[in-house]
Scaffold this active site. Structure first.
Site, PDB file in Angstrom:
ATOM      1  N   GLU A  58       0.815  -1.217   0.000  1.00 51.79           N
ATOM      2  CA  GLU A  58       0.000   0.000   0.000  1.00 51.79           C
ATOM      3  C   GLU A  58       0.849   1.268   0.000  1.00 51.79           C
ATOM      4  OE1 GLU A  58      -0.621  -2.598   1.930  1.00 51.79           O
ATOM      5  OE2 GLU A  58      -2.705  -3.196   1.628  1.00 51.79           O
ATOM      6  N   PHE A 120     -11.271  -8.249  13.139  1.00 50.69           N
ATOM      7  CA  PHE A 120     -10.179  -8.624  12.257  1.00 50.69           C
ATOM      8  C   PHE A 120      -9.875  -7.479  11.286  1.00 50.69           C
ATOM      9  CE2 PHE A 120      -8.750 -10.594   8.208  1.00 50.69           C
ATOM     10  CZ  PHE A 120      -7.486 -10.952   8.650  1.00 50.69           C
ATOM     11  N   GLN A 121      -8.635  -7.136  11.169  1.00 49.81           N
ATOM     12  CA  GLN A 121      -8.148  -6.049  10.322  1.00 49.81           C
ATOM     13  C   GLN A 121      -8.831  -4.724  10.639  1.00 49.81           C
ATOM     14  OE1 GLN A 121      -8.030  -7.427   6.153  1.00 49.81           O
ATOM     15  NE2 GLN A 121      -5.922  -8.081   6.547  1.00 49.81           N
ATOM     16  N   MET A 486      24.221   9.476   2.792  1.00 47.36           N
ATOM     17  CA  MET A 486      24.067  10.682   3.602  1.00 47.36           C
ATOM     18  C   MET A 486      24.290  10.375   5.080  1.00 47.36           C
ATOM     19  SD  MET A 486      23.725  13.859   3.066  1.00 47.36           S
ATOM     20  CE  MET A 486      22.721  14.595   1.784  1.00 47.36           C
TER      21      MET A 486
END
Lengths: 591, 180
Positions: A58, A120-121, A486
């Site tokens: 995502e 759930f989720q 860096m």
């Protein structure tokens, strides 16, 4: 009684979402399915107006949507499921908030009756994303959905643009309600960003500009966000006044790098001439930038002798870090237009010849100097070669975060806005590859290059798979120095060269990795082979991982050391061990 | 000034802190208070007092009164940051208007017998506090006033058997005929 079954505006929440996307002109979205968004995916399956790009994570969807938005000026759209889908969006949302990128994220949520139940989720998506969005909504009633979706697009794209999130529980996606097309009353009455600048302030600004002896224009990402008109007006203002101009990292491209008034980027790794001009100027016109700490250096020594004009659409940017004399709140396109009009009518071109002579002396210090080698590729040389090879082409550049990003900003010349996608505010390693995916989706026939570092690119490498699936011929140009460059540079300069965990001892074979994904791998070691390899990369019409082996210990200069002012830059020719140690003298407190 | 080596610029600000009372008119919708409080905690601003209630139910408007401290630059930031939130209609700095009235309500429970009890009643009378609950060994006083007055009253009750205090926080309104 009317028969609602034939009302075309009666539809499910899931259908409303797709309809709203179409109504807002969205043609491409980036997403990943999951339990709580299946009804929306079912709707997507049954239509062809909105193309869905399936990412591999995502976070990739979010950055791809950012790249899409930044390169087009249109909002980017991401679709994710509840729980981990939403939490994976937190980084791109924060990134978009920091860089003012219009992003609309639609997330699925567990059914309303399960909210708060640790289902759930399930996660508190609006709670988690509240501080990293411009605004967000949880929609509990399908009849509110159309209004919220329209408002979401409006909020994301107006005023100071930014990310928004609409959280839609699964039962709301299934439920049937009434859809309506976008209308004005969809928006909070309390939301009314000011776009027109105050006329008195504009006159004050023109008076300062007209009498300036040592002026500078300092522009930022706001000019690009404002649209093509702002860019045009900025260029005209530079032309009409003859003033020097510098830009922030986010503002590159608003004024062409080949333009005669261009000083280069300013700030921590900006050019000597840009920073000295900022320090010694008597009038500063800041357009759509926010005096960020990478720009100002030491705040109490920032441009001490200047009158400052600050144009910004966000009142909270005014006087946040630096006190300014003439704040003008509004859209910078509008305000630049007004300033130009008043200037042309009432002022004559100020004499800034002596100022330009001074600037020429600073420029002669050649602060971007580096020593080329015949044996080993210098990273600066690699970017210059890439720039020369792509000059005049229809090219878009994205970056990851680190040394390569600064070198890209220093050595790649941007002629137009929307061509440069980089994570400025948040500094998100892993931004560039998925952003390139988004840019390529928006511009299928253009050359899209992610200038990457070997460490950053591994954070979101999985999106190579997306690029292969959708035949997006993105070019990942990796400056491979085997370090987090860096981090290593700071460790060398600040922490006694103790290179704690900044060396990647196990580096993948990028050529084989590219091939494993179904792309093309190219590796180059020798400066003599570089140009040919770049040509090969450009001519391949498939995703490429370009493993450019560069000098491993090169540092990024010039640089404003910590706690120092613009006129205390460390230049490359001075950056021997002794001078570096002196410039960074002090304790080792890390703050 | 010798700064420690750092990726950030360290700066010492010496401006004195000021206390300001802000009135914030917001759309009364889910999460609006969380947004406001989150802004303060997220950006490191202080909340000395916070009072919120719906004030116009038909228009779904709530009024939040916040007492905060900070340097003048920080106070200016707080106002701008509040003002740019989507559900915020208006932010008024009541301290700057210099024409505002601030009131707080406190309920103060005092337990005691004999002289302490008499003294508590006498002081309550002087402060125009009302007795809203009484037993043979305790009182609950209701007192309204500005923050200083309530602090003073509570301090006086302490030696007389102060048990607990419940305060509403500051509510503020401007003088004169105009609304905010």
């Amino acid at each position: 009684m009317s028969d609602k079954s034939h009302d075309p505006n009666q539809m499910t929440g899931a259908a409303m979402i797709v309809r709203a996307l179409i109504d807002h002109g969205v043609t491409d979205i980036f997403g990943y399915p999951g339990g709580a968004v299946l009804p929306i995916y079912d709707e997507i399956f049954q239509q062809s107006e909105v193309q869905h790009i399936l990412v591999r994570h995502e976070q990739g969807a979010g950055h791809a949507a950012e790249g899409y938005a930044r390169s087009t000026g249109k909002p980017g759209v991401a679709l994710v499921t509840s729980g981990p889908g939403a939490t994976n969006m937190v980084t791109p949302l924060t990134d978009a908030l920091m860089d003012s990128i219009p992003l609309v994220c639609i997330s699925g949520q567990v059914p309303t009756h399960l909210i708060g139940n640790d289902a759930f989720q399930e996660c508190d998506t609006v709670g988690i994303t509240r501080p990293c969005t411009k605004h967000n909504w949880l929609v509990r009633d399908v009849n509110d959905l159309a209004k919220v979706l329209h408002e979401a697009f409006y909020v994301a794209t107006t005023g100071r643009p930014g990310p928004v999130l609409v959280d839609v529980p699964k039962d709301v996606q299934f439920a049937t309600g009434t859809y309506h097309p976008p209308r004005k009353s969809d928006v909070h009455r309390s939301y009314a960003p000011r776009v027109k600048g105050d006329a008195t302030q504009i006159r004050k600004a023109v008076a300062l500009l007209a009498n300036a002896k040592r002026p500078v224009i300092y522009s930022g990402g706001g000019v690009i966000n404002s649209g093509p008109e702002a860019t045009k007006l900025l260029r005209e203002l530079v032309e009409v006044t003859g003033f020097p101009i510098t830009s922030t990292l986010m503002g590159l491209g608003a004024y062409p790098a080949s333009g005669k008034s261009w000083l280069g980027m300013l700030g921590m790794h900006g050019t000597y001439e840009a920073n000295m001009t900022m320090h010694d100027c008597d009038v500063m016109l800041c357009v759509g930038a926010r005096f960020d700490d990478r720009i100002t250096g030491r705040v109490d020594a920032f441009s001490p002798g200047s009158k400052k004009i600050h144009i910004d659409i966000d009142p909270s940017s005014i006087n946040k870090n630096i006190r300014v004399d003439v704040p003008i709140i509004g859209d910078c396109g509008n305000i630049l237009g007004d300033i130009l009009q008043v200037f042309k009518a009432e002022a004559k071109k100020p004499d800034v010849k002596a100022w330009w002579q001074q600037i020429a002396q600073w420029r002669a210090r050649n602060s971007l100097y580096y020593k080329k080698s015949n044996d080993i590729i210098l990273p600066q040389h690699a970017i210059q070669s890439l720039f020369e090879a792509t000059r005049g082409r229809d090219t878009y550049i994205t970056t990851e975060v680190g040394q390569h990003q600064m070198w890209a900003a220093q050595f790649y010349g941007f002629e137009e806005p929307h061509r440069w996608m980089t994570s400025g505010g948040l500094g998100t390693m892993g931004y560039g590859l998925p952003a390139a995916v988004g840019v390529q989706v928006a511009h299928p026939d253009s050359l899209v290059i992610d200038i990457a570092g070997d460490a950053s690119v591994q954070m979101t490498m999985q999106e190579m798979s997306t690029a292969v699936q959708y035949e997006l011929p993105i070019k990942i140009f990796i400056l491979n120095n085997q370090y987090m460059g860096m981090v290593r540079q700071w460790q060398q300069l600040l922490h006694g060269n103790r290179l704690s965990h900044s060396y990647s001892e196990a580096m993948p074979d990028f050529v084989k990795l590219a091939e494993a994904y179904g792309g093309v791998g190219i590796q180059v070691h020798k400066p003599g082979d570089l140009d040919g390899a770049i040509q090969e990369m450009i001519s391949v019409k498939r995703p490429v991982l370009f493993d450019c082996r560069v000098a491993s210990l090169e540092n990024c200069f010039p640089m404003i050391p910590s706690g120092k002012a613009h006129n205390e830059m460390l230049l490359p020719e001075q950056a021997n061990d002794e001078a570096t140690a002196k410039a960074f003298a002090g304790g080792k407190a890390l703050v | 000034m010798n700064q420690p080596a750092s990726a950030y610029f360290i700066e010492e600000r010496h401006d004195p802190n000021e206390t300001h009372t802000l009135s914030v008119l917001v759309q009364n919708e889910p999460g609006v208070l969380a947004r406001v409080i989150g802004l303060f905690s997220g950006r490191g601003y202080n909340i000395e007092s916070l009072t919120v209630s719906e004030t116009e139910s038909q228009k779904h408007l709530s009024r939040i009164t916040i007492v905060t401290t900070g340097t003048p630059m920080v106070i200016e930031q707080i106002k701008h940051q509040l003002d740019r939130m989507i559900p915020v209609y208006r932010v008024v700095d009541m301290t700057l208007t210099k024409r505002s009235i601030e009131r707080e309500l406190a309920m103060v429970k005092v337990r005691g017998e004999g002289d302490h009890r008499v003294e508590a009643l006498r002081l309550a009378d002087a402060f125009r506090a009302r007795v809203i609950d009484a037993t043979t060994e305790s009182f609950v006083f209701e007192i309204t006033g500005n923050t200083d007055k309530i602090n003073q009253f509570i301090d006086l009750m302490r030696p007389l058997g102060l048990v607990e205090v419940s305060r509403t926080g500051v509510a503020a309104i401007g003088r004169g005929p105009e609304g905010m």
